[in-house]
Design a protein around this motif. Structure first.
Motif, short mmCIF file in Angstrom:
data_model
loop_
_atom_site.label_atom_id
_atom_site.label_comp_id
_atom_site.label_asym_id
_atom_site.label_seq_id
_atom_site.Cartn_x
_atom_site.Cartn_y
_atom_site.Cartn_z
N VAL A 145 -8.15 -1.35 -11.00
CA VAL A 145 -8.37 -1.59 -9.58
C VAL A 145 -7.02 -1.63 -8.89
CG1 VAL A 145 -9.26 -3.20 -7.88
CG2 VAL A 145 -10.49 -2.85 -10.02
N ILE A 195 -15.98 -2.54 -8.40
CA ILE A 195 -14.84 -2.78 -9.28
C ILE A 195 -15.28 -3.20 -10.68
CG2 ILE A 195 -13.26 -3.33 -7.40
CD1 ILE A 195 -13.73 -6.24 -7.90
N GLN A 238 -2.14 -5.11 -7.37
CA GLN A 238 -2.27 -5.51 -5.98
C GLN A 238 -0.99 -5.18 -5.22
OE1 GLN A 238 -4.96 -7.04 -4.56
NE2 GLN A 238 -4.25 -8.20 -2.79
N SER A 262 -5.61 -2.52 -5.37
CA SER A 262 -6.00 -3.10 -4.09
C SER A 262 -4.81 -3.11 -3.15
CB SER A 262 -6.52 -4.53 -4.32
OG SER A 262 -6.44 -5.26 -3.13
N ALA A 300 -3.49 -10.49 -10.36
CA ALA A 300 -3.22 -9.09 -10.69
C ALA A 300 -2.33 -8.99 -11.92
CB ALA A 300 -2.54 -8.42 -9.50
N PHE A 317 -5.64 -4.53 -13.03
CA PHE A 317 -5.73 -4.83 -11.61
C PHE A 317 -4.31 -4.83 -11.03
CE2 PHE A 317 -6.40 -8.55 -8.47
CZ PHE A 317 -6.43 -7.68 -7.41
N PHE A 375 -15.01 -8.67 -10.23
CA PHE A 375 -13.71 -8.86 -10.88
C PHE A 375 -13.89 -9.42 -12.28
CE2 PHE A 375 -10.34 -11.91 -11.87
CZ PHE A 375 -9.26 -11.07 -11.92
N ARG A 398 -12.79 -7.73 -15.85
CA ARG A 398 -11.88 -8.33 -16.83
C ARG A 398 -12.50 -8.47 -18.20
NH1 ARG A 398 -6.81 -7.66 -15.26
NH2 ARG A 398 -5.98 -9.27 -13.90
#
Lengths: 734, 482, 168, 258
Positions: free
Chosen positions: A213, A207, A251, A215, A263, A249, A234, A238
């Motif tokens: 990303v 990632i 989620q 998830s 997220a 990100f 992560f 970022r």
């Protein structure tokens, strides 16, 4: 070799000093806390007042992060990350930091004990000669097929030893189990990789180098597979650097996890629709690119999926656009896989990666390289395999069960009734370090060293694209009258089976395994003689290859497969979906570390207890308030848990953390009433789980519906946060 | 003395009867003189006449002192402040509420005796001592409460302005240090100020008692006889004290308020806190005086002679004035916070008005402002001792709530909303009961041991009164000896 | 001393006492030899007596000065008694506004303490030796002790309204 | 002794060099709230745990805590970026002047707020006056509660005490404590550098929290050395000082937003 043995001896000496002088004096000033070490008992290269650092491997979970332990006059003072270790690069998680509270836990099993009545706390102390005789007799007096080993997910060298023993004597091959592997649904992930790419094993998601990303339930910032490594990933995702923008990100989950809380887009979809959503995104992405919709995605209608998943179609389209326009990666995990269609979810999400064309590329999905000394990925047992073992036990096919490293009585669903199955086993011998529930149900507890007192190695299953064998060595001499289980098994098996395992002791066994790497090229260090190699192995905290060892998977036919585009089935009656999740702070076995108990949960800030998360709107309609103790009833069982009104959970879902609910496992994992009776601390959601599997044999732990009942009682939850300041309680007008 | 004035001294009784309204006369102690010897006898009797009820109450208080004060405090010290209710963010709790409350109570004594003395308010005379005793005993409770509050009370001598072993002096930047010096000054000066007017009365008691009491009074009277020189020294010093103790009194409660106002906190950081606290102190102190006078009059022999309606009336008027002044400062403080619009102060006001302790806030307004303001204007109410005592009691509850709101409730709200927690008292409840019991215990003990009425001052007052004929009416006039 | 006698006269009222003092003055008995004891502070003018002397004010003033200096030392002196000054909150090591508070409190404390000390010193308190005294004064009577030559005792007694007893 | 008239004053406080010496930056965008810093701090600094009841009542001994709030309503709800809150080591610390016994003076050498445990008498004024509410008080003798001990040969043995860091004082009841920026590590690094005749270089050591942080959100170092990482980060455009308007001159910079 002799070098290490001799060091171990003088560590032992130092430890003796520690044990005898650690007795504290009575009242006095603060200096009473300082215990002194006699000079003559110091290891020869130790300087008084100077710390010594030992590299070893953390075994609080199976990720195998390298750590360096600062020791001072024979005591372990502080755990630091091993900056050289490729998995964690010098970082640690909270559970690793507090592993010292396991080492110095006041509730450790200090001597081998014999228990006349299983389940009774009362026991008598034995000496090790008798204990070894018990193990020898157990091995000698039973047919090999009647002997089984149930091991935890860590201590790979012990697993290897028992595997060797099984291979040479015919005892049952060891079964490994851990609650984390259950909640991570490792078998599902591994099976999906096998189905799609032709190779079993845990995929590794890069990632850090992705731009977006996505998830699906993967709680990779908490406990999922290798949290420290994924947290670093992560962080790098970022961080905008140069031309690399800050990564996005998204989620998908029904209850905001600590991962989901970070997220940019948190999508609360209806449980069971993850596969559909993934496929719909795939379809929308393909349409966005103007390409022909691959077969695997063609079976879904995004509008219908949006409705099934209880999300807006626009939101789905927006996310698909994000996916299409960035270098994207999709991650399956957690509760999304622990459903009846978990394998379909995993395959659909992995297929998204194929669509994004990121397999084997930076910012994409790799197949984790096999660890050194490993010939195939040895995953922990799925619950289906555990069920098979339990059935064998119930059928009386197993007469002797050796338990090490796990706490199956606590961790397995109550519905599997392993406690009852143990009753059908003639002799249960535990090697537990702590007096946990499984040790309580054993006839004998022959305590192993704490991992900071013992040798070993651990294979890094995933988390870094290098093959890593992480080394472990004692950082302090054993505190108590404990003995390495490897040594116990070596001695006993030699007495029972002759020279089945021809090793003098644990260190020699390790040597035999590790030295095989000496000839391998591209290692992190090299040595010309065995002793230097072993010394470096301990000093660096392991051995790893310096260059990328990932295997590129074949992904040619993936998109042409047919996907199982159905909503998951849910067992049981009730209005709520149940989402059990592993407590991000406690993990599976942290409940006996007081400082882990006192860490605030990342999302709720609750300490020292179990809670059930409920949407405030739902609770309001049901007349339920914060701290109300409610009864949760599933088809398998019921528990009572206090309510936390959690604003970020679907109204039709409740969530309970796993990690508490111990009735044994020491004073910090349990509570006591005013009469000193041991009571359960919190509640164990495993008691609710009914036994349904997904296609990979993993438990569909998130595939249940439950109902709730008010009890009329309350149990105030200890929170770090302020209910006034965070939820405006008592200041409604503000 | 003018020719038309008739002295209202002892011989006045023998004059031709005035056709005054007897009932009206009874209101005024000064117009109802008795010979000094008679007054002495009455005061001595009030001190020595003890009913069994007294001993029952005294024994109960003694038990309370032993359990709620001595034992509870010992337990607190042994266990640490964990047994109290203080937490983050309410690091200060009821102990400082009690401190402020008792310092407030103590202000009435000084106010009545010093300010009224300076302004020659005659009605003060019979109850100055009772009020001054409240000052001293109240300050003892305030001091004890501060020490209860300390985390390591056994090291409290580090606060004294003396260097420690490493020659480190305390920090005079700290408002607590100012507080320490101010309260020390106040407690010493008010105790001396209690003691100096007591000396002649102790001498009187010495002359009229036997046995251990005689020894006791003899030691305390220091050998006072009443020579011109002794009176001169004594009155000079008392005048100095009367003037000096007033600024000290104001400074003490102002500095107490600065403990709060100097802090960088919403609600506390207010420039009006100084006078607001001083007025609050007087408010509760006056109420407490009313209660004490009522109880003295009710329970002690002959006290209905010395403490009369005029005193309750005058006290009621004072309470009314203080009520208005307090209301003014309360409103001043409130509107300042309300209008400012600061985010945190806003949150604090919401917390006070809507939070779980809002009932306290509204009771404060009712008890401190509304009830006294709407009752005390009525002369009948003022002159009814039990009603005035009741109003005094209500005011004291309101003032206790005010301090409770300022200390732990306001502490809940700070600039870190993640930490806001409500304070719940624990062992403090017992220790609060303990301080009240100790105060009453000391007071009851004192009522048996020292003359609660300053007889010589009463006589002095009676000597200075005269009636002056203006037209057909005879009006009282007052002159001081000096 | 042996050639003088101490005499006591006790009066119920101020006026006769004032007359008696006047008579004594006429008999050339000096003010220094007259000692008046009363149960209330009677102003010297009422009895025609000279202004009594007192040190209390002066002592108090001196105490105030000492207290001021103590306050000055505490605030502006003590922080410099260490090699390194202790700094707190970015404030001056010896700040003036808090110093004013310290100096005020110390001034008042010492002023009042020394006023009380003045009372004790000037009145020779505490003093438990037997001195000329009658208990009646605390009942509001006024006692006049005076010292006269032995020879004039009778004469004075004749002039006086009442003689109770002499002491010594 | 010569009195420096610059030290006597009636006007406002002297502004310390705004930068200070040691400083920290915390990137809130990458903080995951995993609590590793809290655990590391507890292990390094001998913090005591207080048990369920006291913890819930606001008596935790965390020197660093992670704050999160909520924005919006379900389903558009977001957790605000995690905000690890620790002692800001203010240049103008409101906690310092209010202590009557100089238990929390300012270090001129390190420009940190010191907490002198053995001088503290427990007035708790400093904690009241801290706008960040990062001070924690030892409400009880948590470390020597017999609950944590085992009876061995008639004596109470506290196994957990073996883990105490010998470089850090163990505090008893009645004493205030707070984050020290791991001053024991600062001193150790300085001693080592001095022995080797050099300066402490950037990144040679760091605080326990920064060392553990898996997300690398925390950076520690010399803010007055302009080439140091922490100095550069603290001048980042995303850098914000918490409650800056109070003129406390905090030494911790939060990197907000994205």
């Amino acid at each position: 070799m002799s070098e290490q043995v001799s060091r171990r001896d003088f560590l032992k000496l130092a430890g003796l000093g520690a044990a005898t002088t650690a007795v504290l004096t009575g009242c006095g000033p603060a200096s009473r806390y300082v215990t002194r070490e006699p000079y003559q008992q110091m290891p020869e290269y130790n300087l008084v007042g100077h710390s010594t650092y030992y590299a070893t491997t953390c075994r609080e979970c199976a990720a195998a992060c390298g750590i360096v332990v600062r020791t001072y006059q024979g005591r372990a003072i502080k755990v630091e990350g091993n900056a050289n270790h490729p998995l964690n690069l010098g970082k640690t998680c909270a559970r690793g930091q507090t592993s010292l509270q396991g080492l110095y836990n006041p509730d450790r099993v200090t001597d081998p004990i014999k228990r006349s009545v299983r389940g009774d706390v009362a026991s008598e102390t034995m000496n090790w000669d008798d204990a070894l005789q018990v193990v020898t007799d157990a091995l000698k007096n039973h047919k090999p097929s009647e002997i089984a080993f149930l091991l935890g997910t860590s201590a790979d060298h012990l697993f290897d030893l028992v595997t060797d023993l099984a291979n040479s004597t015919g005892v049952n091959a060891p079964v490994r189990f851990g609650a984390l592997s259950m909640f991570e649904a490792r078998a599902t992930l591994s099976k999906a990789a096998e189905n799609l790419f032709g190779q079993a094993g845990l995929p590794w998601f890069d990632i850090a180098n992705a731009q977006a990303v996505f998830s699906f339930g993967a709680n990779f910032l908490e406990t999922w597979i290798s949290p420290v490594s994924y947290t670093r990933g992560f962080s790098n995702l970022r961080k905008a650097e140069g031309l690399k923008p800050r990564g996005q990100f998204v989620q998908f989950e029904s209850r905001m996890s600590a991962t989901g809380a970070r997220a940019d887009e948190w999508v609360p979809l209806r449980p069971g629709t993850e596969a559909l959503v993934a496929l719909a995104i795939g379809k929308l992405v393909a349409e966005h690119h103007g390409m022909e919709v691959p077969k695997i995605f063609s079976g879904v209608d995004p509008a219908e999926v949006a409705e099934q998943a209880d999300i807006e179609l626009e939101a789905l389209e927006h996310i698909a656009k994000m996916f299409a326009e960035a270098k994207s990666i999709a991650v399956p995990g957690g509760a999304a896989l622990g459903q009846s269609n978990g394998l379909a979810v995993a395959e659909a999400v992995l297929a998204l990666n194929v669509l994004a064309d990121n397999i084997g590329k930076a910012g994409g999905v790799y197949l984790s390289p096999l660890a050194p000394t490993e010939t195939e990925y040895q995953r922990p047992a799925s619950i289906q395999e555990m069920k098979a073992l339990i059935e064998k036990m119930n059928a009386g096919e197993i007469k002797v069960l050796f338990v090490h490293g796990g706490n199956p009585v606590f961790e397995l669903p109550l519905a599997l009734n392993i406690r009852g199955a143990l009753g059908n086993v003639e002799q249960v011998i535990s090697f537990a370090t702590f007096p946990d529930e499984t040790a309580l149900e054993s006839d004998y507890v022959f305590p192993d060293h704490h991992f900071l007192e013992g040798w070993g190695y651990q294979r890094v299953a995933t988390g870094v694209n290098l093959p890593v064998l992480s080394g472990a060595q004692p950082v302090v001499s054993p505190l108590y009258n404990t003995r390495s289980t490897v040594d116990v098994l070596l001695t006993a098996s030699q007495a029972a089976f002759g020279n089945a395992l021809p090793f003098k002791d644990e260190v020699e066994f390790l040597h035999s395994k590790v030295i095989a790497l000496m000839g391998e090229a591209g290692g992190s260090f090299s040595a010309t003689d065995e002793e230097s190699f072993m010394a470096s192995f301990q000093q660096y905290g392991g051995w790893w290859k310096k260059s990328n060892g990932t295997t590129s998977a074949s992904d040619s036919n993936v998109l042409d497969k047919t996907a199982n585009a159905e909503v998951a089935e849910f067992a049981g009656e009730g209005e709520f979906f149940l989402v059990p999740f592993v407590s991000p702070t406690l993990g599976e076995a942290g409940a006996n570390k007081p400082w882990l108990q006192e860490l605030a949960d990342s999302t709720t800030t609750v300490m020292w207890n179990t809670w059930v998360e409920m949407n405030p709107e739902t609770a309001h309609h049901q007349g339920i308030h914060n701290d109300d103790l409610i009864k949760i009833i599933s088809e398998a069982g019921e528990i009572e848990v206090p309510v936390y009104l959690y604003p970020a959970i679907r109204p039709d879902t409740i969530a309970i953390p796993f990690g508490q609910g111990h009735i044994a496992y020491g004073r910090y994992a349990t509570t006591t009433d005013e009469n000193g009776n041991v009571l359960q601390r919190g509640a164990n959601p495993a008691d609710l789980l009914s036994i349904h599997f997904n296609e990979a044999g993993d438990l569909a732990f998130a595939g249940m519906k439950v109902r709730i009942e008010k009890t009329g009682r309350t149990k105030p939850l200890s929170r770090l946060e302020s209910r006034i300041g965070v939820y405006n309680e008592g200041m409604e007008g503000h | 003395m003018t020719a038309t004035a008739k002295p209202y001294s002892k011989s006045a009784k023998t004059h031709d009867a005035h056709h005054e309204d007897e009932h009206d006369m009874k209101q005024y102690l000064m117009y109802d003189p008795k010979p000094r010897g008679e007054m002495n006898r009455m005061v001595m009797e009030s001190m020595t006449t003890t009913s069994w009820k007294f001993w029952v109450v005294f024994a109960i208080l003694g038990v309370l002192v032993a359990t709620c004060f001595v034992y509870a405090w010992g337990y607190l010290i042994a266990e640490g402040l964990g047994v109290a209710g203080v937490n983050r963010p309410s690091y200060w709790g009821i102990f400082l509420v009690n401190t402020v409350f008792w310092i407030g109570i103590s202000h009435a004594g000084t106010f009545i005796s010093a300010i009224l003395r300076v302004f020659k308010a005659e009605f003060r005379r019979p109850f100055t001592r009772a009020a001054e005793l409240m000052t001293t005993f109240g300050l003892i409770q305030a001091g004890a409460s501060i020490f209860m509050h300390l985390g390591r009370v056994w090291l409290s001598y580090w606060l004294l302005p003396i260097p420690n072993q490493r020659m480190l002096w305390p920090n005079f930047h700290s408002p607590l240090m100012w507080d320490l010096l101010a309260i020390t000054t106040y407690i010493l000066s008010s105790t001396i100020y209690l003691f100096m007017p007591l000396i002649p009365d102790l001498a009187m008691a010495r002359d009229r008692s036997t046995g251990w009491r005689k020894t006791f009074f003899k030691i305390l009277a220091l050998g006072f006889r009443g020579t011109e020189g002794e009176w001169r020294h004594l009155t000079t010093a008392m005048n100095i004290f009367a003037f000096a103790i007033i600024p000290v009194m104001f400074s003490v409660h102002t500095i107490v308020s600065w403990d709060f106002a100097m802090a960088m906190r919403p609600g506390w950081s207010s420039s009006v806190f100084g006078p607001y606290f001083v007025l609050g102190a007087l408010h509760s102190g006056m109420g407490a005086v009313a209660i004490v006078l009522f109880i003295m009059r009710l329970t002690m022999k002959h006290m209905d002679y010395f403490i009369r309606k005029e005193h309750f009336d005058a006290l009621g008027k004072l309470m009314l004035i203080v009520t208005f002044a307090y209301t003014y400062f309360f409103f001043n403080d409130y509107i300042l916070q309300w209008y400012g619009g600061d985010k945190w102060t806003d949150a604090l006001l919401h917390w006070l008005e809507e939070g779980p302790m809002s009932w306290m806030f509204y009771q404060l307004i009712l008890f401190n402002l509304v009830i006294p303001a709407f009752t005390l204007w009525n002369k009948k109410i003022r002159q009814t001792p039990w009603l005035l005592a009741l109003i005094g009691f209500i005011i004291n509850i309101g003032m206790y709530w005010e301090r409770y709101l300022i200390v732990p409730v306001m502490l809940t709200i700070n600039r870190a909303p993640f930490t806001w927690k409500l304070y719940q008292p624990n062992i403090e409840i017992f220790l609060t009961i303990g301080t009240f019991a100790t105060f009453l215990f000391f007071y009851m003990l004192a009522s048996r041991l020292i003359p609660l009425i300053p007889v010589w001052e009463v006589e002095e007052g009676q000597m200075t009164h005269s009636l002056r004929k203006v037209g057909k009416a005879e009006l009282p006039t007052i002159s001081e000896f000096e | 001393m042996s050639d003088t006698t101490l005499l006591l006269a006790v009066f119920e009222e101020i006026d006769p006492a004032a007359n008696a003092v006047e008579k004594l003055h006429e008999m050339n008995i000096a003010d220094d030899d007259i000692n008046i004891i009363s149960g209330v502070p009677i102003a010297h003018k009422m009895l025609g007596r000279p202004h009594p002397w007192t040190n209390v004010s002066k002592l108090s003033l001196g105490g105030a000065f000492v207290g001021f200096c103590v306050g000055l030392f505490l605030n502006f002196g003590t922080p410099y008694l260490y090699a390194d000054t202790v700094s707190v909150g970015g404030q001056y090591v010896t700040p003036v506004p808090p110093g004013l508070i310290i100096m005020f409190e110390m001034t008042m404390l010492f002023a009042m303490l020394s006023a009380f000390l003045g009372v004790l010193l000037d009145s020779s308190f505490p003093n438990y030796r037997p001195l000329e005294y009658v208990a009646e004064v605390s009942d509001g009577k006024i006692a006049i002790f005076f010292r006269c030559p032995n020879g004039e005792k009778q004469k004075i007694c004749g002039c006086a309204y009442k003689t109770r007893r002499n002491i010594r | 002794m010569k009195i420096d008239l610059n030290l006597v004053g009636a006007k406002g406080a002297i502004a310390e060099a705004a930068e200070g010496k040691w400083g920290m930056t915390i990137d809130q965008d990458v903080c995951t709230g995993c609590q590793a810093c809290v655990a590391a701090c507890a292990m390094e600094n001998n913090l005591s745990f207080v048990g369920e009841e006291d913890a819930g009542y606001g008596r935790t001994q965390h020197w660093i805590r992670i704050e999160r709030f909520w924005e919006g309503e379900y389903p558009e709800i977001k957790a605000t970026p995690n905000q690890p809150m620790l002692c800001q080591q203010c240049g103008h610390a409101p906690c310092e002047p209010v202590c009557p016994v100089f238990a929390t003076p300012h270090s001129d050498a390190e420009q940190l707020n010191l907490q002198v445990y053995n001088r503290c008498v427990g007035t708790r004024y400093c904690a009241n006056n801290c706008p960040y509410q990062v001070r924690s008080f030892n409400w009880r003798d948590y470390h020597i509660d017999p609950f944590h001990a085992n009876m061995v040969d008639g004596k109470l043995v506290f196994a957990l005490h073996n883990q105490f860091n010998p470089d850090v004082t163990v505090r008893r009841r009645g004493v205030m404590e707070k984050c020290t920026f791991c001053i024991q590590r600062i001193h150790k690094a300085q001693d080592t550098a001095k022995a080797e005749g050099r300066d402490v270089f950037d990144g040679e050591f760091t605080t326990a929290c920064a060392q553990a942080c898996p997300a690398d959100a925390i950076t520690f170092g010399r803010v007055d050395h302009h080439e140091s990482l922490v100095s550069q980060l603290s001048h980042h455009e995303r850098g914000v000082k918490h409650l800056e308007e109070l003129n406390t001159l905090p030494r911790v910079t939060y990197l907000k937003g994205a």
